[in-house]
Design a protein around this motif. Structure first.
Motif, PDB file in Angstrom:
ATOM      1  N   UNK A 191       0.843  -1.189   0.000  1.00 14.86           N
ATOM      2  CA  UNK A 191       0.000   0.000   0.000  1.00 14.86           C
ATOM      3  C   UNK A 191       0.885   1.248   0.000  1.00 14.86           C
ATOM      4  N   UNK A 192       0.461   2.309  -0.652  1.00 16.76           N
ATOM      5  CA  UNK A 192       1.307   3.509  -0.736  1.00 16.76           C
ATOM      6  C   UNK A 192       1.442   4.210   0.613  1.00 16.76           C
ATOM      7  N   UNK A 193       2.530   4.953   0.763  1.00 17.62           N
ATOM      8  CA  UNK A 193       2.687   5.772   1.959  1.00 17.62           C
ATOM      9  C   UNK A 193       4.101   5.844   2.492  1.00 17.62           C
ATOM     10  N   UNK A 194       4.800   4.708   2.549  1.00 16.68           N
ATOM     11  CA  UNK A 194       6.158   4.701   3.083  1.00 16.68           C
ATOM     12  C   UNK A 194       7.153   5.209   2.043  1.00 16.68           C
ATOM     13  N   UNK A 195       8.106   6.001   2.492  1.00 20.46           N
ATOM     14  CA  UNK A 195       9.176   6.441   1.599  1.00 20.46           C
ATOM     15  C   UNK A 195      10.384   6.817   2.442  1.00 20.46           C
ATOM     16  N   UNK A 196      11.523   6.951   1.794  1.00 20.71           N
ATOM     17  CA  UNK A 196      12.776   7.282   2.470  1.00 20.71           C
ATOM     18  C   UNK A 196      13.160   8.727   2.184  1.00 20.71           C
ATOM     19  N   UNK A 197      13.740   9.353   3.219  1.00 25.95           N
ATOM     20  CA  UNK A 197      14.415  10.636   3.028  1.00 25.95           C
ATOM     21  C   UNK A 197      15.869  10.446   3.466  1.00 25.95           C
ATOM     22  N   UNK A 222      16.422   7.788   6.429  1.00 24.82           N
ATOM     23  CA  UNK A 222      15.396   7.931   7.464  1.00 24.82           C
ATOM     24  C   UNK A 222      14.033   7.588   6.882  1.00 24.82           C
ATOM     25  N   UNK A 223      13.269   6.790   7.599  1.00 25.12           N
ATOM     26  CA  UNK A 223      11.956   6.360   7.125  1.00 25.12           C
ATOM     27  C   UNK A 223      10.924   7.452   7.357  1.00 25.12           C
ATOM     28  N   UNK A 224       9.990   7.596   6.423  1.00 24.33           N
ATOM     29  CA  UNK A 224       8.877   8.515   6.554  1.00 24.33           C
ATOM     30  C   UNK A 224       7.597   7.815   6.105  1.00 24.33           C
ATOM     31  N   UNK A 225       6.465   8.310   6.626  1.00 22.25           N
ATOM     32  CA  UNK A 225       5.172   7.686   6.302  1.00 22.25           C
ATOM     33  C   UNK A 225       4.140   8.775   6.056  1.00 22.25           C
ATOM     34  N   UNK A 226       3.656   8.831   4.830  1.00 24.01           N
ATOM     35  CA  UNK A 226       2.551   9.721   4.485  1.00 24.01           C
ATOM     36  C   UNK A 226       1.273   8.883   4.485  1.00 24.01           C
ATOM     37  N   UNK A 227       0.533   8.956   5.590  1.00 23.06           N
ATOM     38  CA  UNK A 227      -0.668   8.146   5.760  1.00 23.06           C
ATOM     39  C   UNK A 227      -1.782   8.677   4.857  1.00 23.06           C
ATOM     40  N   UNK A 228      -2.562   7.793   4.227  1.00 22.42           N
ATOM     41  CA  UNK A 228      -3.602   8.259   3.298  1.00 22.42           C
ATOM     42  C   UNK A 228      -4.688   9.093   3.966  1.00 22.42           C
ATOM     43  N   UNK A 229      -4.881   8.954   5.267  1.00 20.12           N
ATOM     44  CA  UNK A 229      -5.902   9.718   5.982  1.00 20.12           C
ATOM     45  C   UNK A 229      -5.276  10.686   6.982  1.00 20.12           C
ATOM     46  N   UNK A 230      -4.308  10.214   7.746  1.00 19.93           N
ATOM     47  CA  UNK A 230      -3.709  11.020   8.812  1.00 19.93           C
ATOM     48  C   UNK A 230      -2.659  12.002   8.298  1.00 19.93           C
ATOM     49  N   UNK A 231      -2.243  11.848   7.063  1.00 17.27           N
ATOM     50  CA  UNK A 231      -1.179  12.694   6.536  1.00 17.27           C
ATOM     51  C   UNK A 231       0.178  12.209   7.012  1.00 17.27           C
ATOM     52  N   UNK A 281      14.828  -0.711   0.008  1.00 12.62           N
ATOM     53  CA  UNK A 281      14.603   0.564  -0.659  1.00 12.62           C
ATOM     54  C   UNK A 281      15.909   1.341  -0.823  1.00 12.62           C
ATOM     55  N   UNK A 282      16.748   1.337   0.225  1.00 12.10           N
ATOM     56  CA  UNK A 282      18.040   2.023   0.145  1.00 12.10           C
ATOM     57  C   UNK A 282      18.936   1.365  -0.904  1.00 12.10           C
ATOM     58  N   UNK A 307      17.873   2.396  -4.333  1.00 13.01           N
ATOM     59  CA  UNK A 307      18.251   3.776  -4.611  1.00 13.01           C
ATOM     60  C   UNK A 307      19.753   3.910  -4.855  1.00 13.01           C
ATOM     61  N   UNK A 308      20.554   3.180  -4.083  1.00 10.27           N
ATOM     62  CA  UNK A 308      22.009   3.225  -4.284  1.00 10.27           C
ATOM     63  C   UNK A 308      22.400   2.680  -5.654  1.00 10.27           C
ATOM     64  N   UNK A 309      21.683   1.659  -6.101  1.00 10.15           N
ATOM     65  CA  UNK A 309      21.944   1.124  -7.443  1.00 10.15           C
ATOM     66  C   UNK A 309      21.706   2.216  -8.492  1.00 10.15           C
TER      67      UNK A 309
END
Length: 591
Positions: A349-355, A373-382, A409-410, A413-415
Motif C-alpha cells: 500500500x502507498x505511503x512509506x518512503x525514504x528521506x 530515514x523512514x517517513x510515512x505519508x498516511x492516506x488519511x492522517x497525513x 529501498x536504500x 536507490x544506491x543502485x
C-alpha cells in the motif's frame, strides 16, 4: 448479589448448537428416549428444542405417524404449562381441531410432555412421548417422565460444560465468564461489577517449564496455582475465579467489595514459590489490571477487553497493577490500528518512503554521505511522525519487516545513484533485534553483492547499543560485516552512562555524538570542554567522529576546531527526498 448460581447456564449459543447434527450426542439422546418409550410402554418419544413458535426435534424414536403436523400445535401448549401435562385422547380435544382437519390425521391419540428448563427457569425444549391409542397417565408415570427429563438436562449441562471449563486448571474459562456477565447484564440494573485480571506466570515461562519437565508437570503447576489462588483470595459465594489463558486468571466481584480490588488481590498473592521437580522452583510474580463496569450497559466482551487492556498496560509499563483508563486505552487502540495500516504499507500500500539527510565534512564542506530515514505519508492522517510509529513497532513482528523494507529501498536507490556515477555511503539505523535475526548478516552482505554494490557504500548505525553489546551473536554479526567492508557506527554517543565502555568491546568505525551532548557548547563553557575532550579521546582511538543535530554556525565552528570530522543537521540540510538528493549528488559528481 449472587454472581454464580453454581451451575453452567445453557446459553443461546449452545441451544443453537443443539439444532445441528452431532452423531455422538444423537446416539446418547436416542438411548434416553428409547428408555422412556420402554419404561412408559408407549409407541414413541422425542426430544426437541424450541425456537419461537417452532420445535426442532434433535432425537426421535419410533414416532408412528408419517407427518409431524402435530408439532406445529405443541409449542403454545408447552410454553403455557409450567409442569408436565398430557392429553388422554387428542381426537376428543377441541384444542387440536385444526390438526384433526389434516388428511390422514390423527395417527396418534395420546400425548404427554414435560418441559426442559435452563437452571434459571427458562423453558428451551421438551421431552415428549406419544401412543397410537388413548390412555391415561398415572402419577407414577408422570414421575418417570420427569426423572428422565432430569437425566436429559444433566446431560445437556455436562455437554454444555465442555466449552466452559478449562481442561488444564479445572476451573471456569473465559467463555464461562462471558456467559455469567451476560446473565448478570439481564438481571442487574445499576450494579457495578469489578473485574480483576491477573497474570502470575506468562506463557513463555509455562512453555519453558513444559520443555524442561514435561507438559503434565506444567499442567499440574497450573492446577496448583488455582488451588493457591482460591486459598489466598478466600472467595465467598457469589465471587468466582476464572482462567483467561494459561497462567492468567480473572476474579469477578461486586464493585463495592474492596477486598477483591487489584491492590488487595496482589497483596494476597505475594511470595509464592512452587516446587516443580527436585530443586526446580517457579516464582510467581503477579501483575493485574482492573476495570469496573455495569454489565447491563457494557457488553461482556467489552468489559473483559477493558480488563485485559489494563493488564497489558501494567505489563508493558513494568508496574504491578493498572486501573483501566479510557484515554490510555484509546491511545493503544489507535496505535494498534496504526500498526495494521503500517503492515498494509509494508506489503504494497502507498505511503512509506525514504528521506536522506546529508553529512558534510567540517574541514572541506563537501558532502561525504547520507543517513537514510523512514517517513510515512498516511492516506488519511497525513504525515505520521516516526516518533509515533517507530516506538510502537518495536513491540510487534513488523519491526523486522520494516528493517527489510528500508534495506531494500536504500539498496535500490544506491543502485540508481551508482548507475548515474554519483553514489555516496548511506547509513541505516538498525536495532539489536534486527542484527540478531537468524542469518541477518549473511543475507545483508549477499544482498549488497547481488545488487552490484560494494559494502563500503553501507553503514550500520547501531541503536540499542547496550542490548547489542550484551548479545554475543549481535557482536559476532557486526564483526563479520565490518570485516567485509560495511562500516559500523555507534549512534547517540554521550546519551548514556556506559558509552566509553562500549569502545573497548564493539567493532565500531564511526562514533556519532548525541545532539544533546553538543546542544549547549556555544553558550556553556563546561559543555564545550566536555565535547572537546571527548572528540580528542575518540580521535586518539582512531574513530571517525560525526556530530548530529548541528543547528547553527557557532556549533559547527567549535566542533571543527575540536577536530570533529563530519556534521549533519538543519544548519546544513534537512532530510530530503531521493529526488532532491539526486540533484545535489549530480551537481557534486557530474557538473
Amino acid at each position: 448479589m449472587n454472581i454464580y448460581s453454581g451451575k453452567i447456564v445453557l446459553c443461546e449459543k449452545f441451544i443453537t448448537e443443539l439444532r445441528t447434527q452431532d452423531p455422538a450426542r444423537y446416539i446418547l439422546l436416542k438411548n434416553i428416549i428409547h428408555l422412556a418409550t420402554d419404561c412408559l410402554n408407549v409407541s414413541g418419544s422425542f426430544i426437541s428444542v424450541l425456537n419461537e413458535n417452532l420445535q426442532h426435534r434433535i432425537a426421535v424414536h419410533n414416532i408412528p405417524f408419517h407427518t409431524y403436523s402435530l408439532q406445529e400445535y405443541l409449542p403454545r401448549f408447552i410454553t403455557e404449562q409450567s409442569d408436565t401435562f398430557y392429553i388422554t385422547d387428542i381426537s376428543h380435544d377441541a384444542r387440536f381441531s385444526d390438526y384433526l382437519k389434516t388428511p390422514g390425521e390423527p395417527e396418534i391419540r395420546f400425548f404427554a410432555c414435560t418441559p426442559l428448563r435452563t437452571s434459571d427457569g427458562v423453558i428451551f425444549g421438551t421431552l415428549g412421548v406419544c401412543d397410537i391409542h388413548p390412555r391415561r397417565f398415572s402419577q407414577r408415570e408422570i414421575k418417570v417422565i420427569e426423572q428422565i427429563s432430569y437425566l436429559v438436562m444433566e446431560f445437556f449441562q455436562a455437554w454444555n460444560a465442555r466449552d466452559f471449563i478449562d481442561n488444564s486448571s479445572g476451573i471456569p474459562n473465559s467463555q464461562a465468564l462471558v456467559a455469567d456477565l451476560q446473565i448478570l447484564g439481564v438481571k442487574t440494573n445499576d450494579s457495578e461489577l469489578r473485574l480483576v485480571i491477573i497474570e502470575c506466570i506468562n506463557i513463555h515461562k509455562i512453555f519453558e517449564i513444559a520443555r524442561t519437565v514435561g507438559m503434565l508437570q506444567a499442567q499440574a503447576l497450573l492446577r496448583e496455582v488455582c488451588t493457591l489462588f482460591r486459598l489466598r483470595l478466600s472467595l465467598s459465594f457469589g465471587e468466582r475465579l476464572y482462567t483467561i489463558a494459561p497462567g492468567c486468571y480473572a476474579v469477578l466481584s461486586n464493585e463495592e467489595d474492596k477486598n477483591l480490588d487489584a491492590a488487595s488481590v496482589l497483596s494476597r498473592l505475594q511470595d509464592i514459590r512452587l516446587k516443580i521437580e527436585h530443586n526446580i522452583y517457579a516464582d510467581l510474580i503477579p501483575c493485574a489490571g482492573e476495570t469496573c463496569f455495569n454489565p447491563s450497559v457494557i457488553p461482556a466482551y467489552e468489559g473483559i477487553r477493558r480488563g485485559v487492556s489494563a493488564l497489558h498496560e501494567a505489563i508493558s509499563s513494568g508496574s504491578s497493577l493498572q486501573i483501566f483508563n479510557e484515554e490510555t486505552d484509546a491511545r493503544r487502540n489507535t496505535e494498534f490500528q496504526l500498526m495494521n495500516e503500517l503492515a498494509a504499507a509494508l506489503h504494497g500500500a502507498p505511503g512509506l518512503y525514504m528521506v536522506y539527510q546529508p553529512k558534510f565534512c567540517l574541514k572541506t564542506g563537501t558532502l561525504t554521505g547520507l543517513e537514510a530515514l523512514i517517513r510515512w505519508c498516511h492516506p488519511v492522517r497525513g504525515d505520521v511522525s516516526p516518533d509515533t510509529f517507530l516506538p510502537a513497532i518495536t513491540r510487534t513482528h513488523l519491526h523486522s519487516e520494516l528493517a527489510d523494507w528500508v534495506i531494500n529501498d536504500v539498496t535500490v536507490q544506491l543502485v540508481k545513484w551508482q548507475a548515474a556515477g554519483c553514489a555516496v555511503p548511506v547509513s541505516i539505523n538498525l536495532s539489536e533485534s534486527d542484527i540478531t535475526r537468524d542469518g541477518f548478516a549473511k543475507k545483508f552482505y549477499e544482498g549488497i553483492i547481488l545488487s552490484g554494490l560494494t559494502p563500503q557504500l553501507f553503514e550500520i548505525e547501531c541503536l540499542e547499543t547496550e542490548k547489542i553489546i550484551e548479545n554475543e551473536y549481535a557482536v559476532t554479526a557486526l564483526t563479520m560485516l565490518r570485516e567485509r567492508g560495511v562500516r559500523i557506527a555507534l549512534d547517540d554517543f554521550g546519551s548514556g552512562y556506559n558509552n566509553v565502555n562500549y569502545l573497548r568491546r564493539m567493532p565500531f568505525d564511526i562514533i556519532k555524538l548525541d545532539r544533546e551532548l553538543i546542544s549547549d557548547i556555544v553558550t556553556d563553557r563546561r559543555s564545550q570542554i566536555i565535547v572537546t575532550n571527548t572528540i580528542n579521546m575518540l580521535k586518539s582511538l582512531e574513530y571517525t567522529v560525526i556530530a548530529e543535530g548541528v543547528e547553527d554556525l557557532g556549533t559547527a565552528k567549535i566542533l571543527s576546531e575540536a577536530g570533529c570530522d563530519i556534521a549533519q543537521g538543519y544548519y546544513y540540510s534537512r532530510p530530503l527526498p531521493a529526488g532532491e538528493i539526486t540533484k545535489i549528488l549530480y551537481a557534486k559528481f557530474i557538473l
